[in-house]
Design a protein around this motif. Structure first.
Motif, PDB file in Angstrom:
ATOM      1  N   ASP A   1       0.918  -1.069  -0.059  1.00  0.00           N
ATOM      2  CA  ASP A   1       0.107   0.052   0.020  1.00  0.00           C
ATOM      3  C   ASP A   1       0.714   1.125  -0.013  1.00  0.00           C
ATOM      4  N   PHE A   2       2.232   1.173  -0.080  1.00  0.00           N
ATOM      5  CA  PHE A   2       2.930   2.285  -0.075  1.00  0.00           C
ATOM      6  C   PHE A   2       3.831   2.632  -1.325  1.00  0.00           C
ATOM      7  N   GLN A   3       4.263   3.815  -1.581  1.00  0.00           N
ATOM      8  CA  GLN A   3       4.974   3.885  -2.629  1.00  0.00           C
ATOM      9  C   GLN A   3       6.342   4.698  -2.376  1.00  0.00           C
ATOM     10  N   LEU A   4       7.243   4.580  -2.842  1.00  0.00           N
ATOM     11  CA  LEU A   4       8.715   5.146  -2.700  1.00  0.00           C
ATOM     12  C   LEU A   4       9.163   5.765  -4.096  1.00  0.00           C
ATOM     13  N   GLN A   5       9.245   7.190  -3.893  1.00  0.00           N
ATOM     14  CA  GLN A   5       9.838   7.964  -5.113  1.00  0.00           C
ATOM     15  C   GLN A   5      11.406   8.107  -4.607  1.00  0.00           C
ATOM     16  N   PRO A   6      12.370   7.370  -5.388  1.00  0.00           N
ATOM     17  CA  PRO A   6      13.699   7.333  -5.296  1.00  0.00           C
ATOM     18  C   PRO A   6      14.393   8.720  -5.416  1.00  0.00           C
ATOM     19  N   SER A   7      13.759   9.598  -6.550  1.00  0.00           N
ATOM     20  CA  SER A   7      14.294  10.856  -6.749  1.00  0.00           C
ATOM     21  C   SER A   7      14.490  11.659  -5.795  1.00  0.00           C
ATOM     22  N   GLU A   8      13.513  11.699  -4.761  1.00  0.00           N
ATOM     23  CA  GLU A   8      13.426  12.473  -3.563  1.00  0.00           C
ATOM     24  C   GLU A   8      14.942  12.075  -2.679  1.00  0.00           C
ATOM     25  N   PHE A   9      15.256  10.875  -2.496  1.00  0.00           N
ATOM     26  CA  PHE A   9      16.235  10.463  -1.727  1.00  0.00           C
ATOM     27  C   PHE A   9      17.568  10.696  -2.624  1.00  0.00           C
ATOM     28  N   GLN A  10      17.378  10.790  -3.774  1.00  0.00           N
ATOM     29  CA  GLN A  10      18.584  10.923  -4.455  1.00  0.00           C
ATOM     30  C   GLN A  10      19.190  12.459  -4.298  1.00  0.00           C
ATOM     31  N   LYS A  11      18.222  13.332  -4.022  1.00  0.00           N
ATOM     32  CA  LYS A  11      18.667  14.753  -3.785  1.00  0.00           C
ATOM     33  C   LYS A  11      19.608  14.762  -2.587  1.00  0.00           C
ATOM     34  N   LEU A  12      19.619  13.942  -1.727  1.00  0.00           N
ATOM     35  CA  LEU A  12      20.347  13.930  -0.639  1.00  0.00           C
ATOM     36  C   LEU A  12      21.593  13.206  -0.977  1.00  0.00           C
ATOM     37  N   ALA A  13      21.650  12.299  -1.809  1.00  0.00           N
ATOM     38  CA  ALA A  13      22.921  11.413  -2.309  1.00  0.00           C
ATOM     39  C   ALA A  13      23.649  12.212  -3.258  1.00  0.00           C
ATOM     40  N   VAL A  14      23.106  13.203  -4.012  1.00  0.00           N
ATOM     41  CA  VAL A  14      23.741  14.326  -4.779  1.00  0.00           C
ATOM     42  C   VAL A  14      24.514  15.315  -3.773  1.00  0.00           C
ATOM     43  N   ILE A  15      23.812  15.625  -2.775  1.00  0.00           N
ATOM     44  CA  ILE A  15      24.372  16.772  -1.878  1.00  0.00           C
ATOM     45  C   ILE A  15      25.628  15.984  -1.450  1.00  0.00           C
ATOM     46  N   VAL A  16      25.505  15.026  -0.692  1.00  0.00           N
ATOM     47  CA  VAL A  16      26.664  14.207  -0.183  1.00  0.00           C
ATOM     48  C   VAL A  16      27.875  14.030  -1.037  1.00  0.00           C
TER      49      VAL A  16
ATOM     50  N   LEU B   1       5.364  20.973  -1.444  1.00  0.00           N
ATOM     51  CA  LEU B   1       5.944  21.858  -0.320  1.00  0.00           C
ATOM     52  C   LEU B   1       6.539  21.122   0.861  1.00  0.00           C
ATOM     53  N   PRO B   2       7.777  21.668   1.171  1.00  0.00           N
ATOM     54  CA  PRO B   2       8.477  20.458   2.043  1.00  0.00           C
ATOM     55  C   PRO B   2       7.822  20.695   3.335  1.00  0.00           C
ATOM     56  N   LEU B   3       7.607  19.368   3.907  1.00  0.00           N
ATOM     57  CA  LEU B   3       7.088  18.899   5.232  1.00  0.00           C
ATOM     58  C   LEU B   3       5.591  19.255   5.373  1.00  0.00           C
ATOM     59  N   VAL B   4       4.762  19.925   4.438  1.00  0.00           N
ATOM     60  CA  VAL B   4       3.446  20.230   4.471  1.00  0.00           C
ATOM     61  C   VAL B   4       2.604  19.694   3.443  1.00  0.00           C
ATOM     62  N   SER B   5       3.124  19.452   2.062  1.00  0.00           N
ATOM     63  CA  SER B   5       2.485  18.530   1.128  1.00  0.00           C
ATOM     64  C   SER B   5       2.471  16.899   1.580  1.00  0.00           C
ATOM     65  N   TYR B   6       1.224  16.513   1.011  1.00  0.00           N
ATOM     66  CA  TYR B   6       1.181  15.080   1.344  1.00  0.00           C
ATOM     67  C   TYR B   6       2.193  14.349   0.495  1.00  0.00           C
ATOM     68  N   GLY B   7       2.847  13.249   1.073  1.00  0.00           N
ATOM     69  CA  GLY B   7       3.711  12.391   0.425  1.00  0.00           C
ATOM     70  C   GLY B   7       4.698  11.775   1.480  1.00  0.00           C
ATOM     71  N   GLY B   8       5.088  10.474   1.457  1.00  0.00           N
ATOM     72  CA  GLY B   8       6.095  10.027   2.366  1.00  0.00           C
ATOM     73  C   GLY B   8       7.417  10.461   2.012  1.00  0.00           C
ATOM     74  N   SER B   9       7.669   9.986   0.724  1.00  0.00           N
ATOM     75  CA  SER B   9       9.109  10.242   0.320  1.00  0.00           C
ATOM     76  C   SER B   9       9.713  11.596   0.435  1.00  0.00           C
ATOM     77  N   SER B  10       8.770  12.650   0.067  1.00  0.00           N
ATOM     78  CA  SER B  10       9.359  14.017   0.373  1.00  0.00           C
ATOM     79  C   SER B  10       9.564  14.259   1.734  1.00  0.00           C
ATOM     80  N   ALA B  11       8.507  13.875   2.616  1.00  0.00           N
ATOM     81  CA  ALA B  11       8.514  14.223   4.107  1.00  0.00           C
ATOM     82  C   ALA B  11       9.835  13.755   4.563  1.00  0.00           C
ATOM     83  N   ILE B  12      10.077  12.259   4.254  1.00  0.00           N
ATOM     84  CA  ILE B  12      11.071  11.668   5.102  1.00  0.00           C
ATOM     85  C   ILE B  12      12.308  12.119   4.508  1.00  0.00           C
ATOM     86  N   ALA B  13      12.522  12.389   3.142  1.00  0.00           N
ATOM     87  CA  ALA B  13      13.788  13.000   2.666  1.00  0.00           C
ATOM     88  C   ALA B  13      14.447  14.209   3.412  1.00  0.00           C
ATOM     89  N   THR B  14      13.285  15.003   3.527  1.00  0.00           N
ATOM     90  CA  THR B  14      13.536  16.383   3.958  1.00  0.00           C
ATOM     91  C   THR B  14      13.870  16.322   5.404  1.00  0.00           C
TER      92      THR B  14
END
Length: 384
Positions: free
Chosen positions: A125-140, A355-368
């Motif tokens: 029942d869950f979705q994962l968006q890898p591009s959200e987490f790749q932002k952090l990988a790019v930063i590092v 919108l970071p931390l405000v919009s619905y979405g697990g991948s965005s919220a968790i990555a932020t």
């Protein structure tokens, strides 16, 4: 009265000094409170726009999911803050490589298409968006590379750093997800500026980026609805109904709020469901309509606090790697916040950025929240 020896006195003074420099003594409480406030606003706004109209049977699915995402993200933020950030240098290549692999795989049969973009993996029942987490990988990865060479950024090294950003950006464009690709570009540009590239190198990169954007817009890479969004932004009277309707309804919702707002759960645009994707991309319209200028100002004020605390962490960082990590997270949140709010007001094109931390979405919220954990990590270890 017991007499304390000179050696014991010195030992106690050393222990006291060390305790003052212990990481847990330097947790940025204000950053945490600002993030928690934004997450709470998000949960409330999401519930308002997704619960339905019947008070006897309000839908709590999205409320429960976003609350779960916030808790999961908070736990991962603690983990990201606790493990010494300098250890990430050893794993930067591996983290980046895993992210690139995920972006490649998601384009195939294992990926799921949502709203015209093949950007998701589904796990039950869950979705994962890898591009959200790749932002952090790019930063590092970029931070590790730039901190290694300090001020010796030759042209080949600059283009290598650009390549670190470009590869995942191109893969995200193939999904296609223009909004997320633009976030990669902004993150890379900010890190390169701070990383010490020369002015002529900045001009060269800007010219190349502009050329690529023009070619992309005039090619068949973008979906029709994405091209329509850009045309609507350039010419709101162009008659492209879907994109123009979405932006117009968002502006009406913001305007309905006035100074004090219509009241929680009382927004007419929200109740009627006239704003498409309101719980995700256009969540700011809920805040503007139901809490008015006051609520919008409070929300933006919390973002200002959050961003200023991130900048302070970058300034206080003990090393270049830590400063670049904080700068990358700053760029990521700033761009998303500006774009997500701007497209509801009609001052930026519609790109589908949450919108970071405000919009619905697990991948965005968790990555932020993981990104904020890294910022806390850098600040906490500025003395050790």
């Amino acid at each position: 009265m017991a007499v304390i020896s000179l050696e014991e006195r010195r030992s106690r003074e050393l222990d006291s000094r060390n305790s003052q420099y212990a990481p847990w003594m330097h947790i940025d409480v204000l950053l945490i409170l600002a993030a928690a406030g934004l997450a709470a606003i998000g949960v409330g706004a999401i519930y308002s726009t997704t619960r339905g109209r019947d008070p006897e049977s309000f839908n709590t699915f999205f409320l429960e999911r976003q609350s779960l995402f916030a808790v999961a993200g908070a736990l991962l933020m603690v983990f990201a803050a606790w493990v010494p950030y300098r250890e990430l240098v050893k794993f930067a290549v591996a983290i980046y490589g895993v992210g690139i692999l995920a972006l490649i795989v998601v384009l195939g049969p294992l990926g799921e298409e949502v709203n015209g973009a093949r950007s998701w993996f589904r796990f039950g029942d869950f979705q994962l968006q890898p591009s959200e987490f790749q932002k952090l990988a790019v930063i590092v990865a970029v931070a590790a590379f730039l901190s290694r060479y300090e001020d010796h950024m030759t042209a080949p090294r600059v283009f290598f750093a650009v390549g670190i950003v470009a590869w995942p950006g191109l893969l995200v464009l193939l999904q296609p997800d223009v909004g997320t690709a633009l976030i990669y570009v902004f993150i890379g540009f900010v890190l390169l500026l701070i990383g010490g590239i020369r002015f002529r190198q900045v001009i060269g990169i800007a010219l190349i980026a502009t050329t690529l954007v023009v070619l992309m817009v005039n090619s068949n890479m973008l979906e029709e609805y994405q091209t329509n969004r850009l045309r609507t932004f350039v010419d709101p009277t162009s008659g492209i109904t879907e994109a123009a309707f979405q932006q117009r309804q968002a502006q009406i919702a913001i305007g309905n709020g006035g100074v004090n707002g219509a009241g929680y759960g009382e927004g007419s645009q929200t109740l009627s469901g006239l704003v498409p994707q309101q719980h995700t991309d256009f969540i700011f319209t809920v805040i503007g309509e139901e809490f008015g200028f006051v609520g919008s100002a409070v929300t933006l004020g919390l973002y200002a606090i959050l961003l200023l605390r991130i900048l302070q962490a970058a300034r206080l960082a003990r090393d270049r790697f830590g400063a670049l990590i904080c700068s990358g997270v700053f760029a990521m949140i700033l761009f998303q916040m500006f774009e997500a709010v701007g497209m509801t007001l009609g001052i930026t094109p519609i790109t589908g950025i949450p919108l970071p931390l405000v919009s619905y979405g697990g991948s965005s919220a968790i990555a932020t929240l993981i990104g904020l954990g890294l910022v806390l990590n850098v600040r906490m270890r500025r003395f050790v």
